[in-house]
Design a protein around this motif. Structure first.
Motif, PDB file in Angstrom:
ATOM      1  N   ILE A 273     -87.971 -73.206   0.295  1.00 16.05           N
ATOM      2  CA  ILE A 273     -86.615 -73.420  -0.832  1.00 16.05           C
ATOM      3  C   ILE A 273     -85.418 -73.869   0.678  1.00 16.05           C
ATOM      4  O   ILE A 273     -85.276 -72.947   1.313  1.00 16.05           O
ATOM      5  CB  ILE A 273     -85.556 -71.693  -1.579  1.00 16.05           C
ATOM      6  CG1 ILE A 273     -86.676 -71.459  -2.456  1.00 16.05           C
ATOM      7  CG2 ILE A 273     -84.360 -72.499  -1.831  1.00 16.05           C
ATOM      8  CD1 ILE A 273     -85.532 -70.570  -3.016  1.00 16.05           C
ATOM      9  N   MET A 274     -84.655 -74.843   0.549  1.00 15.74           N
ATOM     10  CA  MET A 274     -84.262 -75.614   1.618  1.00 15.74           C
ATOM     11  C   MET A 274     -82.479 -75.785   0.971  1.00 15.74           C
ATOM     12  O   MET A 274     -82.472 -77.022   0.434  1.00 15.74           O
ATOM     13  CB  MET A 274     -84.702 -77.235   2.506  1.00 15.74           C
ATOM     14  CG  MET A 274     -84.029 -77.415   3.425  1.00 15.74           C
ATOM     15  SD  MET A 274     -85.531 -78.737   3.900  1.00 15.74           S
ATOM     16  CE  MET A 274     -85.322 -80.122   2.633  1.00 15.74           C
ATOM     17  N   ASP A 275     -81.571 -75.435   1.972  1.00 15.37           N
ATOM     18  CA  ASP A 275     -80.263 -75.671   1.167  1.00 15.37           C
ATOM     19  C   ASP A 275     -79.882 -76.437   2.179  1.00 15.37           C
ATOM     20  O   ASP A 275     -80.178 -76.247   3.211  1.00 15.37           O
ATOM     21  CB  ASP A 275     -79.364 -74.507   1.447  1.00 15.37           C
ATOM     22  CG  ASP A 275     -80.063 -73.431  -0.179  1.00 15.37           C
ATOM     23  OD1 ASP A 275     -80.024 -74.521  -1.034  1.00 15.37           O
ATOM     24  OD2 ASP A 275     -80.118 -72.366   0.004  1.00 15.37           O
ATOM     25  N   THR A 276     -78.957 -77.633   2.335  1.00 10.94           N
ATOM     26  CA  THR A 276     -78.878 -78.230   3.132  1.00 10.94           C
ATOM     27  C   THR A 276     -77.028 -79.055   2.936  1.00 10.94           C
ATOM     28  O   THR A 276     -76.123 -78.180   2.058  1.00 10.94           O
ATOM     29  CB  THR A 276     -79.155 -79.981   2.871  1.00 10.94           C
ATOM     30  OG1 THR A 276     -79.303 -80.258   1.963  1.00 10.94           O
ATOM     31  CG2 THR A 276     -80.630 -80.125   2.990  1.00 10.94           C
ATOM     32  N   VAL A 277     -76.483 -79.879   3.740  1.00 10.49           N
ATOM     33  CA  VAL A 277     -75.229 -79.730   3.484  1.00 10.49           C
ATOM     34  C   VAL A 277     -75.006 -80.719   2.307  1.00 10.49           C
ATOM     35  O   VAL A 277     -75.624 -81.388   2.193  1.00 10.49           O
ATOM     36  CB  VAL A 277     -74.262 -80.676   4.846  1.00 10.49           C
ATOM     37  CG1 VAL A 277     -74.390 -79.595   6.090  1.00 10.49           C
ATOM     38  CG2 VAL A 277     -75.560 -81.797   5.361  1.00 10.49           C
ATOM     39  N   ALA A 278     -73.736 -80.482   1.725  1.00 15.70           N
ATOM     40  CA  ALA A 278     -73.618 -81.672   0.405  1.00 15.70           C
ATOM     41  C   ALA A 278     -73.747 -82.973   1.010  1.00 15.70           C
ATOM     42  O   ALA A 278     -75.300 -83.561   0.135  1.00 15.70           O
ATOM     43  CB  ALA A 278     -71.871 -81.746  -0.085  1.00 15.70           C
ATOM     44  N   ASN A 279     -73.937 -83.720   2.180  1.00 15.63           N
ATOM     45  CA  ASN A 279     -74.238 -85.558   2.185  1.00 15.63           C
ATOM     46  C   ASN A 279     -74.928 -85.766   3.026  1.00 15.63           C
ATOM     47  O   ASN A 279     -75.610 -86.836   3.053  1.00 15.63           O
ATOM     48  CB  ASN A 279     -72.878 -86.316   3.041  1.00 15.63           C
ATOM     49  CG  ASN A 279     -73.173 -85.010   4.535  1.00 15.63           C
ATOM     50  OD1 ASN A 279     -73.424 -83.858   5.133  1.00 15.63           O
ATOM     51  ND2 ASN A 279     -72.069 -86.245   5.423  1.00 15.63           N
ATOM     52  N   PHE A 280     -76.343 -84.570   2.133  1.00 16.79           N
ATOM     53  CA  PHE A 280     -77.908 -84.270   3.320  1.00 16.79           C
ATOM     54  C   PHE A 280     -78.855 -86.350   2.439  1.00 16.79           C
ATOM     55  O   PHE A 280     -78.398 -85.788   1.221  1.00 16.79           O
ATOM     56  CB  PHE A 280     -78.105 -83.267   3.461  1.00 16.79           C
ATOM     57  CG  PHE A 280     -79.328 -82.846   3.816  1.00 16.79           C
ATOM     58  CD1 PHE A 280     -80.178 -82.732   5.440  1.00 16.79           C
ATOM     59  CD2 PHE A 280     -80.801 -83.232   3.175  1.00 16.79           C
ATOM     60  CE1 PHE A 280     -80.907 -82.737   5.737  1.00 16.79           C
ATOM     61  CE2 PHE A 280     -82.119 -82.601   3.387  1.00 16.79           C
ATOM     62  CZ  PHE A 280     -82.180 -82.659   5.250  1.00 16.79           C
ATOM     63  N   ASP A 281     -79.643 -86.237   3.740  1.00 21.64           N
ATOM     64  CA  ASP A 281     -79.819 -87.717   3.540  1.00 21.64           C
ATOM     65  C   ASP A 281     -81.253 -87.044   3.154  1.00 21.64           C
ATOM     66  O   ASP A 281     -81.930 -86.994   4.700  1.00 21.64           O
ATOM     67  CB  ASP A 281     -79.801 -88.684   3.748  1.00 21.64           C
ATOM     68  CG  ASP A 281     -80.924 -90.357   3.370  1.00 21.64           C
ATOM     69  OD1 ASP A 281     -82.156 -90.333   3.324  1.00 21.64           O
ATOM     70  OD2 ASP A 281     -79.878 -91.715   3.467  1.00 21.64           O
ATOM     71  N   HIS A 282     -81.707 -86.633   2.483  1.00 25.79           N
ATOM     72  CA  HIS A 282     -83.558 -85.646   2.374  1.00 25.79           C
ATOM     73  C   HIS A 282     -84.521 -87.002   3.504  1.00 25.79           C
ATOM     74  O   HIS A 282     -84.909 -86.594   4.602  1.00 25.79           O
ATOM     75  CB  HIS A 282     -84.154 -85.949   1.512  1.00 25.79           C
ATOM     76  CG  HIS A 282     -85.369 -85.451   1.587  1.00 25.79           C
ATOM     77  ND1 HIS A 282     -86.410 -85.541   1.802  1.00 25.79           N
ATOM     78  CD2 HIS A 282     -85.665 -83.935   1.943  1.00 25.79           C
ATOM     79  CE1 HIS A 282     -87.454 -85.259   2.125  1.00 25.79           C
ATOM     80  NE2 HIS A 282     -86.865 -83.656   2.037  1.00 25.79           N
ATOM     81  N   ASP A 283     -84.495 -88.351   3.317  1.00 27.26           N
ATOM     82  CA  ASP A 283     -85.557 -88.862   3.817  1.00 27.26           C
ATOM     83  C   ASP A 283     -85.059 -89.596   5.094  1.00 27.26           C
ATOM     84  O   ASP A 283     -85.471 -89.263   6.063  1.00 27.26           O
ATOM     85  CB  ASP A 283     -86.080 -90.252   3.600  1.00 27.26           C
ATOM     86  CG  ASP A 283     -86.611 -89.829   2.023  1.00 27.26           C
ATOM     87  OD1 ASP A 283     -87.015 -89.373   1.714  1.00 27.26           O
ATOM     88  OD2 ASP A 283     -86.177 -91.212   0.774  1.00 27.26           O
ATOM     89  N   LYS A 284     -83.631 -89.618   5.503  1.00 24.95           N
ATOM     90  CA  LYS A 284     -83.411 -89.412   6.905  1.00 24.95           C
ATOM     91  C   LYS A 284     -83.190 -88.672   8.320  1.00 24.95           C
ATOM     92  O   LYS A 284     -83.813 -88.719   9.057  1.00 24.95           O
ATOM     93  CB  LYS A 284     -81.737 -89.920   7.282  1.00 24.95           C
ATOM     94  CG  LYS A 284     -81.315 -90.563   8.021  1.00 24.95           C
ATOM     95  CD  LYS A 284     -79.495 -90.930   7.421  1.00 24.95           C
ATOM     96  CE  LYS A 284     -78.426 -91.589   9.227  1.00 24.95           C
ATOM     97  NZ  LYS A 284     -77.274 -91.657   8.947  1.00 24.95           N
TER      98      LYS A 284
END
Length: 119
Positions: free
Chosen positions: A63-74
């Motif tokens: 489970i990976m939580d990220t910032v709201a504007n996270f672009d997974h591929d980038k």
């Protein structure tokens, strides 16, 4: 992946080699404080704010939580260039049912959410 106003969540899966000794060693490598500090810092640098890994038999679930504007591929492309990331991937590949030269993004497969309570 799910979205909230302040973060995104991604769930990923990976299979370890079905070897009890290797699985126990993999758990030790991921115990609190055992991961290399450069790896943790690299994740934070690309916008991963929290990560948990669960195991059943030889199947891992992340489970990976990220910032709201996270672009997974980038972010995964950027993460692969961070200090010691390539070395870490080679190091942990001996536990995984993947090739030694695979990137983290190639190893960890994004999962599709098919159910959420209340939806």
């Amino acid at each position: 992946m799910s979205n909230t106003d302040s973060s995104k969540r991604y769930c990923k899966s990976l299979c370890l080699k079905n070897d009890d000794k290797l699985i126990e060693e993999y758990k030790k490598v991921h115990a609190a404080g055992a991961a290399w500090p450069e790896i943790t810092q690299g994740m934070l640098d690309v916008g991963i704010i929290d990560m948990e890994i669960y195991i059943v038999k030889n199947q891992l679930f992340m489970i990976m939580d990220t910032v709201a504007n996270f672009d997974h591929d980038k972010a995964m492309t950027e993460l692969a260039t961070k200090p010691r990331q390539s070395e870490w991937e080679t190091y942990v590949s001996r536990f995984q049912n993947t090739s030694a030269d695979a990137s983290a993004d190639e190893k960890w497969q994004l999962m599709e959410r098919i159910y959420k309570l209340g939806l």
